[in-house]
Design a protein around this motif. Structure first.
Motif, PDB file in Angstrom:
ATOM      1  N   TRP A 152      -6.778   6.267   8.960  1.00  0.00           N
ATOM      2  CA  TRP A 152      -5.837   6.319   7.920  1.00  0.00           C
ATOM      3  C   TRP A 152      -6.128   6.985   6.985  1.00  0.00           C
ATOM      4  O   TRP A 152      -5.055   7.588   6.214  1.00  0.00           O
ATOM      5  CB  TRP A 152      -5.570   4.739   7.597  1.00  0.00           C
ATOM      6  CG  TRP A 152      -5.102   3.817   8.426  1.00  0.00           C
ATOM      7  CD1 TRP A 152      -5.557   3.082   9.454  1.00  0.00           C
ATOM      8  CD2 TRP A 152      -3.613   3.857   8.505  1.00  0.00           C
ATOM      9  NE1 TRP A 152      -4.654   2.473  10.239  1.00  0.00           N
ATOM     10  CE2 TRP A 152      -3.343   2.945   9.983  1.00  0.00           C
ATOM     11  CE3 TRP A 152      -2.462   4.526   8.263  1.00  0.00           C
ATOM     12  CZ2 TRP A 152      -1.933   2.719  10.365  1.00  0.00           C
ATOM     13  CZ3 TRP A 152      -1.117   4.108   8.709  1.00  0.00           C
ATOM     14  CH2 TRP A 152      -0.927   3.325   9.907  1.00  0.00           C
ATOM     15  N   ARG A 155      -3.958  10.270   7.574  1.00  0.00           N
ATOM     16  CA  ARG A 155      -2.698   9.980   7.176  1.00  0.00           C
ATOM     17  C   ARG A 155      -2.378   9.895   5.623  1.00  0.00           C
ATOM     18  O   ARG A 155      -1.409  10.690   4.989  1.00  0.00           O
ATOM     19  CB  ARG A 155      -2.107   8.416   7.715  1.00  0.00           C
ATOM     20  CG  ARG A 155      -0.900   8.012   7.183  1.00  0.00           C
ATOM     21  CD  ARG A 155       0.015   8.744   7.420  1.00  0.00           C
ATOM     22  NE  ARG A 155       1.451   8.173   6.664  1.00  0.00           N
ATOM     23  CZ  ARG A 155       1.817   8.535   5.569  1.00  0.00           C
ATOM     24  NH1 ARG A 155       0.958   9.343   4.714  1.00  0.00           N
ATOM     25  NH2 ARG A 155       2.923   7.710   5.108  1.00  0.00           N
ATOM     26  N   HIS A 156      -3.213   9.313   4.991  1.00  0.00           N
ATOM     27  CA  HIS A 156      -2.867   9.237   3.441  1.00  0.00           C
ATOM     28  C   HIS A 156      -3.085  10.622   2.703  1.00  0.00           C
ATOM     29  O   HIS A 156      -2.759  10.713   1.680  1.00  0.00           O
ATOM     30  CB  HIS A 156      -3.826   8.114   2.750  1.00  0.00           C
ATOM     31  CG  HIS A 156      -3.423   6.768   2.944  1.00  0.00           C
ATOM     32  ND1 HIS A 156      -2.171   6.519   2.797  1.00  0.00           N
ATOM     33  CD2 HIS A 156      -4.196   5.523   3.321  1.00  0.00           C
ATOM     34  CE1 HIS A 156      -1.961   5.137   3.009  1.00  0.00           C
ATOM     35  NE2 HIS A 156      -3.277   4.538   3.301  1.00  0.00           N
ATOM     36  N   GLY A 208      -0.204   4.247  -0.862  1.00  0.00           N
ATOM     37  CA  GLY A 208      -0.835   5.312  -0.766  1.00  0.00           C
ATOM     38  C   GLY A 208      -1.730   5.571  -1.998  1.00  0.00           C
ATOM     39  O   GLY A 208      -3.041   5.546  -1.928  1.00  0.00           O
ATOM     40  N   HIS A 241       7.055   5.141   7.279  1.00  0.00           N
ATOM     41  CA  HIS A 241       6.748   3.987   7.580  1.00  0.00           C
ATOM     42  C   HIS A 241       8.055   3.409   8.566  1.00  0.00           C
ATOM     43  O   HIS A 241       8.558   2.508   8.104  1.00  0.00           O
ATOM     44  CB  HIS A 241       6.634   3.111   6.420  1.00  0.00           C
ATOM     45  CG  HIS A 241       6.197   3.751   5.411  1.00  0.00           C
ATOM     46  ND1 HIS A 241       4.770   4.410   5.275  1.00  0.00           N
ATOM     47  CD2 HIS A 241       6.635   3.834   4.024  1.00  0.00           C
ATOM     48  CE1 HIS A 241       4.617   4.991   4.110  1.00  0.00           C
ATOM     49  NE2 HIS A 241       5.688   4.745   3.182  1.00  0.00           N
ATOM     50  N   GLU A 278      -1.430  -0.304  13.341  1.00  0.00           N
ATOM     51  CA  GLU A 278      -2.325  -1.278  13.051  1.00  0.00           C
ATOM     52  C   GLU A 278      -1.941  -2.535  13.191  1.00  0.00           C
ATOM     53  O   GLU A 278      -0.959  -3.146  13.019  1.00  0.00           O
ATOM     54  CB  GLU A 278      -2.745  -1.015  11.445  1.00  0.00           C
ATOM     55  CG  GLU A 278      -4.115  -1.758  10.963  1.00  0.00           C
ATOM     56  CD  GLU A 278      -4.610  -1.245   9.762  1.00  0.00           C
ATOM     57  OE1 GLU A 278      -5.382  -0.117   9.712  1.00  0.00           O
ATOM     58  OE2 GLU A 278      -4.471  -2.007   8.864  1.00  0.00           O
ATOM     59  N   ARG A 337       1.210  -2.044  10.338  1.00  0.00           N
ATOM     60  CA  ARG A 337       1.497  -0.682  10.031  1.00  0.00           C
ATOM     61  C   ARG A 337       1.883  -0.187  11.244  1.00  0.00           C
ATOM     62  O   ARG A 337       1.302  -0.357  12.495  1.00  0.00           O
ATOM     63  CB  ARG A 337       0.204  -0.076   9.229  1.00  0.00           C
ATOM     64  CG  ARG A 337      -0.134  -0.418   8.214  1.00  0.00           C
ATOM     65  CD  ARG A 337      -1.417   0.377   7.461  1.00  0.00           C
ATOM     66  NE  ARG A 337      -1.862   0.298   6.160  1.00  0.00           N
ATOM     67  CZ  ARG A 337      -2.480  -0.261   5.858  1.00  0.00           C
ATOM     68  NH1 ARG A 337      -3.577  -1.141   6.651  1.00  0.00           N
ATOM     69  NH2 ARG A 337      -2.961  -0.506   4.422  1.00  0.00           N
ATOM     70  N   GLU A 381       3.326   4.016  11.557  1.00  0.00           N
ATOM     71  CA  GLU A 381       3.681   5.239  10.844  1.00  0.00           C
ATOM     72  C   GLU A 381       3.825   6.406  12.034  1.00  0.00           C
ATOM     73  O   GLU A 381       3.188   6.473  12.981  1.00  0.00           O
ATOM     74  CB  GLU A 381       2.469   5.844  10.029  1.00  0.00           C
ATOM     75  CG  GLU A 381       2.206   4.878   8.982  1.00  0.00           C
ATOM     76  CD  GLU A 381       2.851   4.884   7.656  1.00  0.00           C
ATOM     77  OE1 GLU A 381       3.136   6.037   7.419  1.00  0.00           O
ATOM     78  OE2 GLU A 381       3.725   4.118   7.331  1.00  0.00           O
ATOM     79  N   GLY A 418       5.492   0.768   1.000  1.00  0.00           N
ATOM     80  CA  GLY A 418       4.354   1.710   1.861  1.00  0.00           C
ATOM     81  C   GLY A 418       3.936   1.043   3.405  1.00  0.00           C
ATOM     82  O   GLY A 418       4.935   0.801   3.822  1.00  0.00           O
ATOM     83  N   THR A 419       2.950   1.641   3.508  1.00  0.00           N
ATOM     84  CA  THR A 419       2.639   1.563   5.055  1.00  0.00           C
ATOM     85  C   THR A 419       2.401   0.172   5.625  1.00  0.00           C
ATOM     86  O   THR A 419       2.744  -0.108   6.804  1.00  0.00           O
ATOM     87  CB  THR A 419       1.171   2.016   5.185  1.00  0.00           C
ATOM     88  OG1 THR A 419       0.186   1.287   4.467  1.00  0.00           O
ATOM     89  CG2 THR A 419       1.062   3.246   4.970  1.00  0.00           C
ATOM     90  N   THR A 420       2.463  -0.908   4.963  1.00  0.00           N
ATOM     91  CA  THR A 420       2.385  -2.316   5.281  1.00  0.00           C
ATOM     92  C   THR A 420       3.814  -3.084   5.182  1.00  0.00           C
ATOM     93  O   THR A 420       3.922  -4.392   5.382  1.00  0.00           O
ATOM     94  CB  THR A 420       1.475  -3.235   4.583  1.00  0.00           C
ATOM     95  OG1 THR A 420       1.707  -3.343   3.123  1.00  0.00           O
ATOM     96  CG2 THR A 420      -0.145  -2.794   4.682  1.00  0.00           C
ATOM     97  N   ASP A 470       0.893  -1.155   0.040  1.00  0.00           N
ATOM     98  CA  ASP A 470      -0.082   0.040  -0.053  1.00  0.00           C
ATOM     99  C   ASP A 470       0.917   1.297  -0.049  1.00  0.00           C
ATOM    100  O   ASP A 470       1.237   1.576   1.064  1.00  0.00           O
ATOM    101  CB  ASP A 470      -0.995  -0.209   1.301  1.00  0.00           C
ATOM    102  CG  ASP A 470      -1.780   1.361   1.478  1.00  0.00           C
ATOM    103  OD1 ASP A 470      -1.860   1.951   0.316  1.00  0.00           O
ATOM    104  OD2 ASP A 470      -2.156   1.556   2.343  1.00  0.00           O
TER     105      ASP A 470
END
Length: 451
Positions: free
Chosen positions: A312, A315-316, A130, A365, A272, A243, A245, A145-147, A128
């Motif tokens: 989220w 955040r995005h 974003g 991240h 998360e 996640r 962040e 990304g976030t994951t 992900d």
């Protein structure tokens, strides 16, 4: 002459020289100057790509792949003009095998389109970044990304690629098996090559089950160094976060102003947790205890889908919170460092952005040591651009000095070429030799990664 050849061999409906299309394919979301291609092609299958590359090879014309245009380092800017290949018509699923946890797709399908299909079978593609980027673009830049703290980057998800080389030859880089010890890791080579070694036309990906239960959480700290220390403590404690962040106080304030949110303005960690219901609840409780021991001032959780989405969503929207003002463009650093160096690096970044005097923030991240600076400046004021570029350069060089990388996920493109020799040393010459072997005429996305 070559454009007429393209129209004859591809069909006029797949070739465009309209001013609107040339402009759309001249830039991405970076601050690098736009350059229009001579022509845009819209292939529908691998055979079309072979035709385009054959014409490019015949006439010595450069070819630049274009996905969704969401890149941040100028990878799709055709600096030698020539042909821009848009993959929007190559967005089909070739084979979906839920029982094998794999899917093969064309490069133009986007992340959300892919998950719309796989989610119906209880599966997901978890990377992900974003933006709703194309899968081909994500492979080409080795996006994450976030994951990433749980699933890694795109390179970790690719099982096999179909690639058209500069001469028009078609190769496959892997198999559908989950692992192999056979030969060189060509999938890993092309993932992250930014279209400089070949044009990716099919991608076989790993899929993952959708977790039974997900809990999101957020907490705040008085200073950014403690915020980063808290992130490292979570990792050292073995809590398997999905996640994690970090967002600094200035960025929270910008998010609130942009989206009319009411998030506490402080250095924040977003979490998360995913898995079984009992497991995630226990992980969230343990994480809260650890954060409170470090002095966090605020802790809240969200375990409904609506609450998590809202958390989220804020955040995005961070990038847009900085870039939406008229007459302003944004740039930023994208470094990745060893986890132990994270607290000192975010503190160093904080000092840099403060010194710039520009509207700026820090986020990232941090679960895998990757964080960003974001800086808004007036492009019509050279002194502001100079300060922004100095901040990015100083951060990248320090990251390399402490054993990290100048880019964790955005890629090299145009913006990070200057750091490649420092980061890679003699290995950079090996990369150049690979480029020369696979693309001797330098037709594939020339000028990217290195000159």
């Amino acid at each position: 002459m070559y454009i007429n050849e393209l129209k004859t061999r591809l069909g006029a409906d797949k070739v465009s020289q309209s001013e609107a299309e040339l402009f759309r394919h001249s830039k991405d979301e970076s601050s690098h100057p736009a350059i229009k291609p001579d022509v845009v092609c819209f292939p529908e299958n691998t055979a079309d790509i072979v035709t385009i590359m054959s014409v490019g090879d015949q006439f010595g014309i450069s070819v630049t792949p274009y996905g969704a245009g969401s890149g941040l380092e100028g990878q799709i800017i055709p600096i030698k003009k020539g042909i821009s290949i848009d993959f929007e018509r190559m967005n089909k699923v070739i084979e979906f095998s839920p029982e094998d946890l794999t899917i093969t797709v064309q490069p133009g399908i986007t992340r959300l389109q892919l998950n719309d299909l796989t989610n119906r079978q209880g599966l997901q593609f978890p990377i992900d970044p974003g933006a709703d980027a194309t899968i081909g673009g994500m492979v080409a830049t080795n996006a994450s990304g976030t994951t990433a703290v749980k699933y890694g980057s795109m390179r970790d998800q690719v099982l096999n690629l179909e690639v058209v080389l500069a001469t028009g030859k078609v190769i496959r880089t892997g198999t559908k098996a989950k692992k192999s010890s056979s030969g060189y890791h060509l999938s890993g080579l092309f993932a992250g090559s930014e279209g400089t070694l070949g044009i990716i036309t099919e991608i076989t990906l790993r899929l993952h089950g959708i977790p039974e239960h997900v809990i999101a959480a957020r907490c705040t700290f008085d200073d950014i160094s403690t915020c980063a220390e808290a992130a490292t403590l979570i990792l050292q404690s073995g809590i398997p976060v999905l996640r994690m962040e970090l967002v600094d106080d200035k960025s929270i304030a910008a998010i609130n102003a942009y989206g009319d949110y009411d998030i506490p303005v402080a250095h924040s960690l977003f979490f998360e947790f995913a898995g079984t219901k009992s497991g995630t609840e226990e992980e969230a409780i343990t994480a809260e205890e650890l954060m409170r021991e470090l002095g966090c001032n605020h802790w809240e959780t969200a375990d409904t889908s609506k609450e998590r989405t809202l958390l989220w969503k804020a955040r995005h929207e961070l990038g847009y919170a900085y870039s939406h003002a008229e007459g302003v463009i944004v740039t930023g650093g994208d470094v990745c460092v060893p986890i132990s160096k994270l607290p000192e690096m975010v503190t160093f970044a904080r000092d840099l952005v403060e010194e710039s005097g520009l509207k700026s923030g820090i986020f990232g991240h941090v679960g895998d040591g990757n964080f960003h600076t974001i800086i808004a400046f007036d492009p019509n004021k050279p002194e502001e651009r100079k300060r922004a570029e100095y901040t990015n350069e100083a951060l990248a060089m320090r990251a390399i000095e402490v054993g990290g990388s100048c880019t964790g996920e955005h890629g090299v493109g145009l913006g990070k070429r200057k750091f490649q020799q420092t980061e890679h040393g003699e290995a950079l010459e090996v990369m150049k030799q690979m480029k020369q072997m696979l693309d001797p005429k330098n037709l594939l996305n020339p000028g990217k990664i290195f000159l």
